[in-house]
Design a protein around this motif. Structure first.
Motif, PDB file in Angstrom:
ATOM      1  N   SER A 187       0.790  -1.231   0.000  1.00 48.77           N
ATOM      2  CA  SER A 187       0.000   0.000   0.000  1.00 48.77           C
ATOM      3  C   SER A 187       0.826   1.288   0.000  1.00 48.77           C
ATOM      4  O   SER A 187       0.298   2.342  -0.345  1.00 48.77           O
ATOM      5  N   ALA A 188       2.100   1.218   0.409  1.00 51.20           N
ATOM      6  CA  ALA A 188       2.841   2.461   0.608  1.00 51.20           C
ATOM      7  C   ALA A 188       4.144   2.565  -0.176  1.00 51.20           C
ATOM      8  O   ALA A 188       4.584   3.683  -0.474  1.00 51.20           O
ATOM      9  N   PHE A 189       4.781   1.463  -0.510  1.00 50.93           N
ATOM     10  CA  PHE A 189       6.120   1.511  -1.084  1.00 50.93           C
ATOM     11  C   PHE A 189       6.222   2.419  -2.323  1.00 50.93           C
ATOM     12  O   PHE A 189       7.100   3.300  -2.368  1.00 50.93           O
ATOM     13  N   PRO A 190       5.381   2.277  -3.348  1.00 46.72           N
ATOM     14  CA  PRO A 190       5.553   3.131  -4.531  1.00 46.72           C
ATOM     15  C   PRO A 190       5.400   4.620  -4.241  1.00 46.72           C
ATOM     16  O   PRO A 190       6.190   5.432  -4.746  1.00 46.72           O
ATOM     17  N   SER A 191       4.409   5.009  -3.439  1.00 44.67           N
ATOM     18  CA  SER A 191       4.248   6.430  -3.133  1.00 44.67           C
ATOM     19  C   SER A 191       5.377   6.929  -2.244  1.00 44.67           C
ATOM     20  O   SER A 191       5.859   8.062  -2.420  1.00 44.67           O
ATOM     21  N   ASN A 192       5.833   6.109  -1.297  1.00 42.58           N
ATOM     22  CA  ASN A 192       7.001   6.476  -0.500  1.00 42.58           C
ATOM     23  C   ASN A 192       8.203   6.741  -1.396  1.00 42.58           C
ATOM     24  O   ASN A 192       8.925   7.727  -1.215  1.00 42.58           O
ATOM     25  N   MET A 193       8.430   5.858  -2.352  1.00 45.84           N
ATOM     26  CA  MET A 193       9.611   5.987  -3.204  1.00 45.84           C
ATOM     27  C   MET A 193       9.490   7.161  -4.172  1.00 45.84           C
ATOM     28  O   MET A 193      10.488   7.817  -4.483  1.00 45.84           O
ATOM     29  N   LEU A 194       8.272   7.480  -4.631  1.00 46.00           N
ATOM     30  CA  LEU A 194       8.108   8.660  -5.476  1.00 46.00           C
ATOM     31  C   LEU A 194       8.426   9.914  -4.664  1.00 46.00           C
ATOM     32  O   LEU A 194       9.104  10.831  -5.159  1.00 46.00           O
ATOM     33  N   PHE A 195       7.963   9.958  -3.434  1.00 49.80           N
ATOM     34  CA  PHE A 195       8.265  11.081  -2.559  1.00 49.80           C
ATOM     35  C   PHE A 195       9.773  11.220  -2.358  1.00 49.80           C
ATOM     36  O   PHE A 195      10.329  12.324  -2.435  1.00 49.80           O
ATOM     37  N   ILE A 196      10.462  10.097  -2.096  1.00 47.77           N
ATOM     38  CA  ILE A 196      11.903  10.125  -1.877  1.00 47.77           C
ATOM     39  C   ILE A 196      12.631  10.563  -3.152  1.00 47.77           C
ATOM     40  O   ILE A 196      13.598  11.335  -3.114  1.00 47.77           O
ATOM     41  N   GLN A 197      12.178  10.072  -4.301  1.00 47.93           N
ATOM     42  CA  GLN A 197      12.781  10.499  -5.567  1.00 47.93           C
ATOM     43  C   GLN A 197      12.611  12.003  -5.767  1.00 47.93           C
ATOM     44  O   GLN A 197      13.544  12.689  -6.211  1.00 47.93           O
ATOM     45  N   TYR A 198      11.425  12.518  -5.441  1.00 45.52           N
ATOM     46  CA  TYR A 198      11.188  13.955  -5.576  1.00 45.52           C
ATOM     47  C   TYR A 198      12.098  14.733  -4.638  1.00 45.52           C
ATOM     48  O   TYR A 198      12.633  15.789  -5.010  1.00 45.52           O
ATOM     49  N   LEU A 199      12.320  14.205  -3.436  1.00 46.27           N
ATOM     50  CA  LEU A 199      13.261  14.831  -2.505  1.00 46.27           C
ATOM     51  C   LEU A 199      14.657  14.912  -3.127  1.00 46.27           C
ATOM     52  O   LEU A 199      15.322  15.953  -3.067  1.00 46.27           O
ATOM     53  N   GLY A 200      15.092  13.818  -3.735  1.00 44.96           N
ATOM     54  CA  GLY A 200      16.396  13.801  -4.384  1.00 44.96           C
ATOM     55  C   GLY A 200      16.495  14.784  -5.533  1.00 44.96           C
ATOM     56  O   GLY A 200      17.515  15.474  -5.702  1.00 44.96           O
ATOM     57  N   LEU A 201      15.444  14.882  -6.334  1.00 45.73           N
ATOM     58  CA  LEU A 201      15.428  15.814  -7.456  1.00 45.73           C
ATOM     59  C   LEU A 201      15.465  17.259  -6.970  1.00 45.73           C
ATOM     60  O   LEU A 201      16.159  18.111  -7.548  1.00 45.73           O
ATOM     61  N   LYS A 202      14.730  17.549  -5.888  1.00 45.53           N
ATOM     62  CA  LYS A 202      14.697  18.915  -5.362  1.00 45.53           C
ATOM     63  C   LYS A 202      16.053  19.322  -4.776  1.00 45.53           C
ATOM     64  O   LYS A 202      16.530  20.445  -5.002  1.00 45.53           O
ATOM     65  N   ILE A 203      16.664  18.421  -4.021  1.00 41.62           N
ATOM     66  CA  ILE A 203      17.968  18.740  -3.446  1.00 41.62           C
ATOM     67  C   ILE A 203      19.003  18.937  -4.549  1.00 41.62           C
ATOM     68  O   ILE A 203      19.825  19.858  -4.501  1.00 41.62           O
ATOM     69  N   THR A 204      18.941  18.078  -5.562  1.00 44.40           N
ATOM     70  CA  THR A 204      19.867  18.211  -6.691  1.00 44.40           C
ATOM     71  C   THR A 204      19.680  19.554  -7.390  1.00 44.40           C
ATOM     72  O   THR A 204      20.658  20.247  -7.714  1.00 44.40           O
ATOM     73  N   GLU A 205      18.433  19.943  -7.617  1.00 43.60           N
ATOM     74  CA  GLU A 205      18.162  21.210  -8.297  1.00 43.60           C
ATOM     75  C   GLU A 205      18.741  22.389  -7.519  1.00 43.60           C
ATOM     76  O   GLU A 205      19.355  23.289  -8.110  1.00 43.60           O
ATOM     77  N   ARG A 206      18.567  22.380  -6.204  1.00 42.94           N
ATOM     78  CA  ARG A 206      19.094  23.493  -5.400  1.00 42.94           C
ATOM     79  C   ARG A 206      20.626  23.494  -5.391  1.00 42.94           C
ATOM     80  O   ARG A 206      21.250  24.556  -5.434  1.00 42.94           O
ATOM     81  N   LEU A 207      21.229  22.320  -5.354  1.00 45.38           N
ATOM     82  CA  LEU A 207      22.689  22.258  -5.305  1.00 45.38           C
ATOM     83  C   LEU A 207      23.343  22.551  -6.652  1.00 45.38           C
ATOM     84  O   LEU A 207      24.533  22.876  -6.707  1.00 45.38           O
ATOM     85  N   LYS A 208      22.560  22.475  -7.727  1.00 44.89           N
ATOM     86  CA  LYS A 208      23.121  22.777  -9.044  1.00 44.89           C
ATOM     87  C   LYS A 208      23.522  24.251  -9.152  1.00 44.89           C
ATOM     88  O   LYS A 208      24.313  24.616 -10.029  1.00 44.89           O
ATOM     89  N   GLU A 209      22.985  25.100  -8.268  1.00 44.40           N
ATOM     90  CA  GLU A 209      23.424  26.493  -8.249  1.00 44.40           C
ATOM     91  C   GLU A 209      24.908  26.581  -7.893  1.00 44.40           C
ATOM     92  O   GLU A 209      25.614  27.486  -8.326  1.00 44.40           O
ATOM     93  N   THR A 210      25.370  25.625  -7.095  1.00 42.15           N
ATOM     94  CA  THR A 210      26.786  25.576  -6.697  1.00 42.15           C
ATOM     95  C   THR A 210      27.581  24.618  -7.566  1.00 42.15           C
ATOM     96  O   THR A 210      28.742  24.884  -7.895  1.00 42.15           O
ATOM     97  N   TYR A 211      26.949  23.504  -7.952  1.00 40.00           N
ATOM     98  CA  TYR A 211      27.614  22.460  -8.738  1.00 40.00           C
ATOM     99  C   TYR A 211      26.815  22.231 -10.029  1.00 40.00           C
ATOM    100  O   TYR A 211      25.956  21.341 -10.097  1.00 40.00           O
ATOM    101  N   PRO A 212      27.060  23.028 -11.070  1.00 40.27           N
ATOM    102  CA  PRO A 212      26.236  22.980 -12.289  1.00 40.27           C
ATOM    103  C   PRO A 212      26.201  21.622 -12.980  1.00 40.27           C
ATOM    104  O   PRO A 212      25.237  21.323 -13.704  1.00 40.27           O
ATOM    105  N   LEU A 213      27.222  20.791 -12.800  1.00 41.16           N
ATOM    106  CA  LEU A 213      27.270  19.494 -13.476  1.00 41.16           C
ATOM    107  C   LEU A 213      26.613  18.369 -12.674  1.00 41.16           C
ATOM    108  O   LEU A 213      26.591  17.222 -13.116  1.00 41.16           O
ATOM    109  N   LEU A 214      26.056  18.713 -11.527  1.00 41.35           N
ATOM    110  CA  LEU A 214      25.495  17.694 -10.640  1.00 41.35           C
ATOM    111  C   LEU A 214      24.281  17.012 -11.254  1.00 41.35           C
ATOM    112  O   LEU A 214      23.428  17.660 -11.861  1.00 41.35           O
TER     113      LEU A 214
END
Length: 242
Positions: A187-214
Protein backbone atom coordinates in the motif's frame (compact mmCIF):
# COMPACT_ATOMS: atom_id res chain seq x y z
CA UNK A 1 8.16 0.09 -16.59
CA UNK A 2 9.71 2.78 -14.39
CA UNK A 3 12.36 2.04 -11.76
CA UNK A 4 9.94 2.18 -8.80
CA UNK A 5 7.50 -0.24 -10.44
CA UNK A 6 10.32 -2.64 -11.32
CA UNK A 7 11.65 -2.77 -7.76
CA UNK A 8 8.15 -2.91 -6.24
CA UNK A 9 7.09 -5.92 -8.26
CA UNK A 10 10.36 -7.73 -7.57
CA UNK A 11 9.91 -7.16 -3.83
CA UNK A 12 6.27 -8.34 -4.03
CA UNK A 13 7.35 -11.56 -5.71
CA UNK A 14 10.10 -12.13 -3.15
CA UNK A 15 7.81 -11.48 -0.20
CA UNK A 16 4.97 -13.68 -1.48
CA UNK A 17 7.42 -16.46 -2.33
CA UNK A 18 9.81 -16.31 0.61
CA UNK A 19 8.18 -14.13 3.28
CA UNK A 20 7.29 -15.25 6.79
CA UNK A 21 3.99 -14.51 8.53
CA UNK A 22 4.43 -12.39 11.63
CA UNK A 23 2.05 -10.75 14.13
CA UNK A 24 3.03 -7.16 14.97
CA UNK A 25 2.68 -5.66 18.42
CA UNK A 26 -0.53 -3.92 17.33
CA UNK A 27 -2.06 -7.28 16.39
CA UNK A 28 -1.87 -6.89 12.61
CA UNK A 29 -0.64 -9.93 10.69
CA UNK A 30 1.95 -9.31 8.02
CA UNK A 31 3.93 -11.34 5.49
CA UNK A 32 7.45 -10.07 6.06
CA UNK A 33 10.91 -10.10 4.57
CA UNK A 34 13.70 -8.59 6.65
CA UNK A 35 17.04 -6.89 5.90
CA UNK A 36 16.22 -5.50 2.46
CA UNK A 37 18.49 -3.47 0.19
CA UNK A 38 18.28 -2.22 -3.39
CA UNK A 39 19.13 0.69 -5.67
CA UNK A 40 16.31 2.59 -7.37
CA UNK A 41 17.63 4.69 -10.28
CA UNK A 42 16.40 8.22 -10.94
CA UNK A 43 12.81 7.72 -12.10
CA UNK A 44 13.15 10.39 -14.78
CA UNK A 45 15.72 8.25 -16.61
CA UNK A 46 12.76 6.57 -18.34
CA UNK A 47 12.03 9.95 -19.94
CA UNK A 48 15.53 11.30 -20.53
CA UNK A 49 18.01 8.50 -21.16
CA UNK A 50 20.76 10.97 -22.02
CA UNK A 51 20.74 12.47 -18.53
CA UNK A 52 18.98 15.75 -19.33
CA UNK A 53 17.65 17.72 -16.39
CA UNK A 54 13.91 17.85 -15.84
CA UNK A 55 11.97 20.83 -14.53
CA UNK A 56 10.29 19.83 -11.26
CA UNK A 57 6.97 21.41 -12.16
CA UNK A 58 6.95 19.42 -15.39
CA UNK A 59 7.78 16.30 -13.38
CA UNK A 60 4.87 16.87 -10.98
CA UNK A 61 2.54 17.61 -13.90
CA UNK A 62 3.55 14.26 -15.41
CA UNK A 63 2.80 12.55 -12.09
CA UNK A 64 -0.65 14.21 -12.00
CA UNK A 65 -1.33 13.04 -15.56
CA UNK A 66 -0.52 9.43 -14.74
CA UNK A 67 2.86 9.07 -16.45
CA UNK A 68 4.21 7.27 -13.36
CA UNK A 69 1.06 5.31 -12.48
CA UNK A 70 1.55 1.63 -11.71
CA UNK A 71 -1.02 -1.01 -12.65
CA UNK A 72 -2.36 -2.59 -9.49
CA UNK A 73 -1.25 0.23 -7.19
CA UNK A 74 -4.24 2.14 -5.76
CA UNK A 75 -2.64 5.62 -5.46
CA UNK A 76 -2.55 7.31 -8.87
CA UNK A 77 -2.59 10.61 -10.75
CA UNK A 78 -3.28 13.74 -8.67
CA UNK A 79 -3.35 11.76 -5.41
CA UNK A 80 0.18 10.55 -6.11
CA UNK A 81 1.28 14.05 -7.09
CA UNK A 82 -0.25 15.49 -3.92
CA UNK A 83 1.76 13.05 -1.82
CA UNK A 84 5.00 14.29 -3.40
CA UNK A 85 3.93 17.94 -3.17
CA UNK A 86 3.83 17.74 0.62
CA UNK A 87 7.56 18.37 0.37
CA UNK A 88 6.88 21.87 -0.96
CA UNK A 89 5.17 22.96 2.27
CA UNK A 90 7.63 23.69 5.08
CA UNK A 91 4.84 24.51 7.54
CA UNK A 92 3.55 21.01 8.16
CA UNK A 93 1.69 20.86 11.48
CA UNK A 94 1.10 18.03 13.88
CA UNK A 95 -2.30 16.39 13.43
CA UNK A 96 -4.62 16.63 16.44
CA UNK A 97 -7.02 13.86 15.41
CA UNK A 98 -6.33 11.00 17.82
CA UNK A 99 -7.01 8.50 15.02
CA UNK A 100 -4.45 9.98 12.64
CA UNK A 101 -0.70 9.72 12.44
CA UNK A 102 1.10 12.24 14.62
CA UNK A 103 3.74 13.00 12.02
CA UNK A 104 4.36 13.38 8.33
CA UNK A 105 7.68 12.82 6.59
CA UNK A 106 7.79 16.40 5.21
CA UNK A 107 7.12 17.76 8.69
CA UNK A 108 10.00 15.82 10.17
CA UNK A 109 12.30 16.83 7.30
CA UNK A 110 11.31 20.47 6.95
CA UNK A 111 10.15 21.57 10.39
CA UNK A 112 11.37 19.13 13.04
CA UNK A 113 11.26 20.11 16.69
CA UNK A 114 14.65 19.59 18.34
CA UNK A 115 16.24 20.25 21.71
CA UNK A 116 19.75 21.67 21.33
CA UNK A 117 22.67 21.05 23.68
CA UNK A 118 21.67 24.06 25.78
CA UNK A 119 18.21 22.61 26.43
CA UNK A 120 16.45 25.07 24.12
CA UNK A 121 13.64 23.87 21.84
CA UNK A 122 14.27 24.83 18.22
CA UNK A 123 12.69 24.00 14.87
CA UNK A 124 15.02 22.92 12.09
CA UNK A 125 14.64 22.52 8.35
CA UNK A 126 16.84 19.46 7.92
CA UNK A 127 16.80 19.71 4.13
CA UNK A 128 18.29 23.20 4.32
CA UNK A 129 20.90 21.92 6.77
CA UNK A 130 21.87 19.11 4.39
CA UNK A 131 22.16 21.53 1.47
CA UNK A 132 24.26 24.00 3.47
CA UNK A 133 26.67 21.25 4.53
CA UNK A 134 27.05 20.04 0.95
CA UNK A 135 27.53 23.58 -0.36
CA UNK A 136 30.34 23.93 2.15
CA UNK A 137 31.93 20.67 0.96
CA UNK A 138 30.44 18.46 -1.73
CA UNK A 139 32.17 15.34 -0.41
CA UNK A 140 30.73 15.68 3.08
CA UNK A 141 29.30 12.63 4.88
CA UNK A 142 27.33 14.91 7.21
CA UNK A 143 24.34 15.52 4.92
CA UNK A 144 21.95 13.60 7.17
CA UNK A 145 18.40 13.91 8.51
CA UNK A 146 16.85 11.93 11.35
CA UNK A 147 13.07 11.63 11.48
CA UNK A 148 12.83 9.82 14.81
CA UNK A 149 12.52 12.23 17.77
CA UNK A 150 13.52 10.22 20.83
CA UNK A 151 11.91 12.54 23.38
CA UNK A 152 8.67 12.99 21.45
CA UNK A 153 8.28 9.49 20.05
CA UNK A 154 9.38 7.34 22.99
CA UNK A 155 5.82 6.69 24.24
CA UNK A 156 4.08 6.76 20.87
CA UNK A 157 2.86 3.78 18.85
CA UNK A 158 3.17 5.54 15.49
CA UNK A 159 6.84 6.46 15.33
CA UNK A 160 8.09 7.28 11.83
CA UNK A 161 8.62 4.32 9.53
CA UNK A 162 11.28 6.29 7.63
CA UNK A 163 14.00 6.96 10.19
CA UNK A 164 17.09 8.19 8.35
CA UNK A 165 18.11 10.00 5.18
CA UNK A 166 21.66 10.70 4.00
CA UNK A 167 22.67 12.60 0.89
CA UNK A 168 26.03 11.79 -0.68
CA UNK A 169 27.71 13.39 -3.69
CA UNK A 170 30.43 11.50 -5.52
CA UNK A 171 31.76 12.19 -9.02
CA UNK A 172 29.05 14.83 -9.67
CA UNK A 173 26.30 12.32 -8.86
CA UNK A 174 23.92 12.76 -5.93
CA UNK A 175 22.39 9.72 -4.22
CA UNK A 176 20.01 9.38 -1.31
CA UNK A 177 20.57 6.63 1.25
CA UNK A 178 17.46 5.89 3.29
CA UNK A 179 16.47 3.55 6.13
CA UNK A 180 12.95 2.37 6.95
CA UNK A 181 12.40 0.57 10.23
CA UNK A 182 9.11 -0.73 8.78
CA UNK A 183 7.62 -0.38 5.30
CA UNK A 184 4.17 -1.34 3.99
CA UNK A 185 5.12 -2.94 0.70
CA UNK A 186 1.77 -3.19 -1.07
CA UNK A 187 0.00 0.00 0.00
CA UNK A 188 2.84 2.46 0.61
CA UNK A 189 6.12 1.51 -1.08
CA UNK A 190 5.55 3.13 -4.53
CA UNK A 191 4.25 6.43 -3.13
CA UNK A 192 7.00 6.48 -0.50
CA UNK A 193 9.61 5.99 -3.20
CA UNK A 194 8.11 8.66 -5.48
CA UNK A 195 8.27 11.08 -2.56
CA UNK A 196 11.90 10.12 -1.88
CA UNK A 197 12.78 10.50 -5.57
CA UNK A 198 11.19 13.96 -5.58
CA UNK A 199 13.26 14.83 -2.50
CA UNK A 200 16.40 13.80 -4.38
CA UNK A 201 15.43 15.81 -7.46
CA UNK A 202 14.70 18.91 -5.36
CA UNK A 203 17.97 18.74 -3.45
CA UNK A 204 19.87 18.21 -6.69
CA UNK A 205 18.16 21.21 -8.30
CA UNK A 206 19.09 23.49 -5.40
CA UNK A 207 22.69 22.26 -5.31
CA UNK A 208 23.12 22.78 -9.04
CA UNK A 209 23.42 26.49 -8.25
CA UNK A 210 26.79 25.58 -6.70
CA UNK A 211 27.61 22.46 -8.74
CA UNK A 212 26.24 22.98 -12.29
CA UNK A 213 27.27 19.49 -13.48
CA UNK A 214 25.50 17.69 -10.64
CA UNK A 215 23.08 14.88 -11.55
CA UNK A 216 20.61 12.93 -9.44
CA UNK A 217 21.57 9.26 -9.69
CA UNK A 218 18.93 7.61 -7.49
CA UNK A 219 18.10 6.07 -4.12
CA UNK A 220 19.81 3.38 -2.09
CA UNK A 221 16.91 1.79 -0.21
CA UNK A 222 17.24 -0.10 3.05
CA UNK A 223 14.54 -1.51 5.31
CA UNK A 224 14.58 -3.85 8.27
CA UNK A 225 10.97 -5.03 7.82
CA UNK A 226 9.25 -4.91 4.42
CA UNK A 227 5.80 -6.45 4.53
CA UNK A 228 2.37 -7.09 3.06
CA UNK A 229 -0.62 -6.84 5.37
CA UNK A 230 -2.86 -9.88 5.42
CA UNK A 231 -5.78 -7.86 4.06
CA UNK A 232 -3.71 -6.90 0.99
CA UNK A 233 -2.23 -10.35 0.36
CA UNK A 234 -4.63 -11.59 -2.33
CA UNK A 235 -4.51 -8.30 -4.23
CA UNK A 236 -0.72 -8.28 -4.06
CA UNK A 237 -0.63 -11.76 -5.59
CA UNK A 238 -2.80 -10.57 -8.48
CA UNK A 239 -0.42 -7.66 -9.21
CA UNK A 240 2.45 -10.06 -9.91
CA UNK A 241 0.38 -12.94 -11.31
CA UNK A 242 0.91 -15.37 -8.42
Amino acid sequence: MNSIEFVWKNFLKEDITNGTWHVKDDGDEILEIIDNHCFIPNITNMLFCNGEDINLEIFLDMVDKGVFNIDGYPIKDVALGSYARQLDDSKQIYLDDENSFIYTYPERLLNICQVNRFGNVVNENQVDTIINRLVEYSGSNRGVANLYMCGFDKNEQHIPCLNFVQVLIRNNELCLHIMFRSNDLYSAFPSNMLFIQYLGLKITERLKETYPLLKFKGVYYNSTSLHIYKGDYEQAKKVVGL
